[in-house]
Design a protein around this motif. Structure first.
Motif, short mmCIF file in Angstrom:
data_model
loop_
_atom_site.label_atom_id
_atom_site.label_comp_id
_atom_site.label_asym_id
_atom_site.label_seq_id
_atom_site.Cartn_x
_atom_site.Cartn_y
_atom_site.Cartn_z
N TRP A 40 0.80 -1.22 0.00
CA TRP A 40 0.00 0.00 0.00
C TRP A 40 0.83 1.28 0.00
CZ3 TRP A 40 0.27 3.40 4.11
CH2 TRP A 40 0.81 2.92 5.30
N ARG A 41 1.99 1.28 0.67
CA ARG A 41 2.82 2.48 0.68
C ARG A 41 3.33 2.79 -0.72
NH1 ARG A 41 4.28 -0.31 5.24
NH2 ARG A 41 4.03 0.78 7.24
N LYS A 42 3.70 1.76 -1.45
CA LYS A 42 4.20 1.94 -2.81
C LYS A 42 3.09 2.43 -3.73
CE LYS A 42 7.16 -1.88 -1.66
NZ LYS A 42 7.30 -3.32 -1.72
N VAL A 43 1.88 1.93 -3.50
CA VAL A 43 0.74 2.33 -4.32
C VAL A 43 0.39 3.79 -4.05
CG1 VAL A 43 -1.67 1.90 -4.88
CG2 VAL A 43 -0.13 -0.02 -4.47
N ILE A 44 0.45 4.22 -2.80
CA ILE A 44 0.21 5.64 -2.48
C ILE A 44 1.24 6.51 -3.18
CG2 ILE A 44 0.33 7.37 -0.64
CD1 ILE A 44 -0.97 5.33 1.23
N ALA A 45 2.51 6.09 -3.15
CA ALA A 45 3.57 6.85 -3.82
C ALA A 45 3.31 6.92 -5.32
CB ALA A 45 4.94 6.21 -3.54
N LEU A 46 2.81 5.82 -5.88
CA LEU A 46 2.54 5.75 -7.31
C LEU A 46 1.38 6.67 -7.70
CD1 LEU A 46 3.79 4.06 -9.61
CD2 LEU A 46 1.92 2.43 -9.29
N VAL A 47 0.32 6.62 -6.92
CA VAL A 47 -0.85 7.47 -7.18
C VAL A 47 -0.48 8.94 -7.03
CG1 VAL A 47 -3.14 8.12 -6.34
CG2 VAL A 47 -2.55 5.71 -6.59
N THR A 48 0.33 9.25 -6.02
CA THR A 48 0.76 10.64 -5.81
C THR A 48 1.64 11.10 -6.97
OG1 THR A 48 0.60 10.37 -3.42
CG2 THR A 48 1.92 12.22 -4.23
N SER A 49 2.46 10.20 -7.51
CA SER A 49 3.27 10.53 -8.68
C SER A 49 2.38 10.90 -9.86
CB SER A 49 4.17 9.34 -9.07
OG SER A 49 5.06 9.02 -8.03
N PHE A 50 1.33 10.12 -10.05
CA PHE A 50 0.36 10.38 -11.12
C PHE A 50 -0.31 11.75 -10.90
CE2 PHE A 50 -4.10 9.52 -12.75
CZ PHE A 50 -3.76 9.65 -14.09
N THR A 51 -0.66 12.04 -9.63
CA THR A 51 -1.30 13.32 -9.30
C THR A 51 -0.36 14.49 -9.58
OG1 THR A 51 -2.65 12.28 -7.59
CG2 THR A 51 -2.40 14.66 -7.47
N ILE A 52 0.92 14.33 -9.25
CA ILE A 52 1.91 15.39 -9.52
C ILE A 52 1.92 15.69 -11.02
CG2 ILE A 52 4.39 15.90 -9.61
CD1 ILE A 52 4.61 14.30 -6.94
N GLY A 53 1.95 14.64 -11.82
CA GLY A 53 1.97 14.82 -13.28
C GLY A 53 0.74 15.55 -13.78
N HIS A 54 -0.46 15.07 -13.39
CA HIS A 54 -1.65 15.70 -13.96
C HIS A 54 -1.93 17.07 -13.35
CE1 HIS A 54 -4.47 14.82 -10.70
NE2 HIS A 54 -4.28 13.52 -10.79
N SER A 55 -1.39 17.33 -12.14
CA SER A 55 -1.56 18.66 -11.55
C SER A 55 -0.80 19.72 -12.35
CB SER A 55 -1.05 18.67 -10.10
OG SER A 55 -1.82 17.82 -9.29
N ILE A 56 0.37 19.33 -12.86
CA ILE A 56 1.19 20.28 -13.64
C ILE A 56 0.47 20.70 -14.92
CG2 ILE A 56 3.33 20.51 -14.99
CD1 ILE A 56 4.63 18.61 -12.88
N THR A 57 0.03 19.73 -15.71
CA THR A 57 -0.61 20.09 -16.98
C THR A 57 -2.00 20.65 -16.77
OG1 THR A 57 -1.15 17.74 -17.24
CG2 THR A 57 0.68 18.60 -18.55
N LEU A 58 -2.66 20.25 -15.68
CA LEU A 58 -3.97 20.81 -15.37
C LEU A 58 -3.84 22.31 -15.08
CD1 LEU A 58 -6.96 20.26 -14.95
CD2 LEU A 58 -6.47 19.51 -12.63
N ALA A 59 -2.81 22.68 -14.32
CA ALA A 59 -2.58 24.09 -14.03
C ALA A 59 -2.20 24.87 -15.29
CB ALA A 59 -1.48 24.24 -12.97
N LEU A 60 -1.27 24.31 -16.07
CA LEU A 60 -0.83 24.99 -17.29
C LEU A 60 -1.97 25.17 -18.28
CD1 LEU A 60 2.62 23.21 -17.86
CD2 LEU A 60 2.23 25.53 -17.02
N SER A 61 -2.83 24.16 -18.38
CA SER A 61 -3.97 24.23 -19.30
C SER A 61 -5.01 25.22 -18.79
CB SER A 61 -4.60 22.85 -19.46
OG SER A 61 -3.67 21.92 -19.95
N THR A 62 -5.25 25.23 -17.49
CA THR A 62 -6.25 26.12 -16.90
C THR A 62 -5.91 27.58 -17.14
OG1 THR A 62 -6.78 24.49 -15.19
CG2 THR A 62 -7.40 26.76 -14.75
N PHE A 63 -4.60 27.90 -17.09
CA PHE A 63 -4.16 29.28 -17.29
C PHE A 63 -3.79 29.57 -18.75
CE2 PHE A 63 -3.44 28.70 -12.72
CZ PHE A 63 -4.11 29.81 -12.23
N ASN A 64 -4.18 28.63 -19.64
CA ASN A 64 -3.96 28.79 -21.09
C ASN A 64 -2.49 28.94 -21.46
OD1 ASN A 64 -6.72 28.67 -21.97
ND2 ASN A 64 -7.01 30.71 -21.08
N ILE A 65 -1.60 28.42 -20.63
CA ILE A 65 -0.17 28.41 -20.96
C ILE A 65 0.11 27.24 -21.90
CG2 ILE A 65 2.15 28.12 -19.99
CD1 ILE A 65 1.05 29.40 -17.40
#
Length: 197
Positions: A40-65
């Motif tokens: 479970w610890r590894k899975v949490i790290a994996l899911v958080t890694s995925f969240t880091i990735g989509h948070s970056i492009t979600l922010a860039l897309s939201t601000f039309n960058i």
């Protein structure tokens, strides 16, 4: 917690369970298929890694960058699912005994694929934000909501896997094969249904 923050956190949480966006759930299934409840610890790290990735492009897309072709993203999202399933197949040998480190290339893959999925989330979020003056707060809340939703999904998957392997004595290798084959099959259908084809 402000009402705005809570509202957008709930929107993020419920969006990840939207069956209209089930491709993201399918990706989580493929991503966590090789792990068991004890990981479970590894899975949490994996899911958080995925969240880091989509948070970056979600922010860039939201601000039309960042601007992108929606049809291309609709094609790439199931491609990420298919690639993840293929990597799972390569890990079948020794799946019953192999120990997975908390941080690995799998996490880097999750971050990279998260960048693509973030662009898929962005259209939904942009339609909600309008000209709000609380964009950063809403963006953070939405991402936290998605993270919580993702953690719940993988927890359910890990518990089901635990029950299947311990109550019904299924082999871990077979469980990985079933999950990955199912996800890969659906991903292929989604790929063929995109406007690119």
């Amino acid at each position: 917690m402000s009402s705005v923050f809570q509202t957008y956190m709930e929107l993020g949480f419920h969006h990840i369970f939207d069956f209209g966006a089930y491709d993201h759930m399918l990706f989580l299934l493929a991503l966590s298929a090789i792990y068991t409840l004890s990981d479970w610890r590894k899975v949490i790290a994996l899911v958080t890694s995925f969240t880091i990735g989509h948070s970056i492009t979600l922010a860039l897309s939201t601000f039309n960058i960042l601007k992108f072709d929606t049809a291309l993203i609709e094609f790439l999202i199931p491609v990420t699912i298919l690639i993840t399933c293929i990597t799972n197949f390569f890990k079948l040998k020794g799946a019953a005994t192999k120990q997975h480190p908390i941080w690995s290339l799998h996490n880097l893959m999750a971050i990279f694929f998260g960048l693509i999925h973030g662009m898929g989330f962005s259209n939904f979020l942009r339609s909600l934000l309008g000209r709000s003056s609380h964009v950063w707060e809403q963006l953070l809340a939405f991402n936290i909501g998605i993270e919580l939703g993702q953690l719940l999904i993988v927890t359910i998957l890990l518990v089901i896997g635990y029950l299947v392997m311990n109550l019904f004595h299924a082999k871990k290798r077979d469980w990985i094969m079933v999950l990955s084959s199912m996800a890969a099959g659906i991903a292929l259908i989604l790929i063929m249904e995109t406007s690119i084809f």
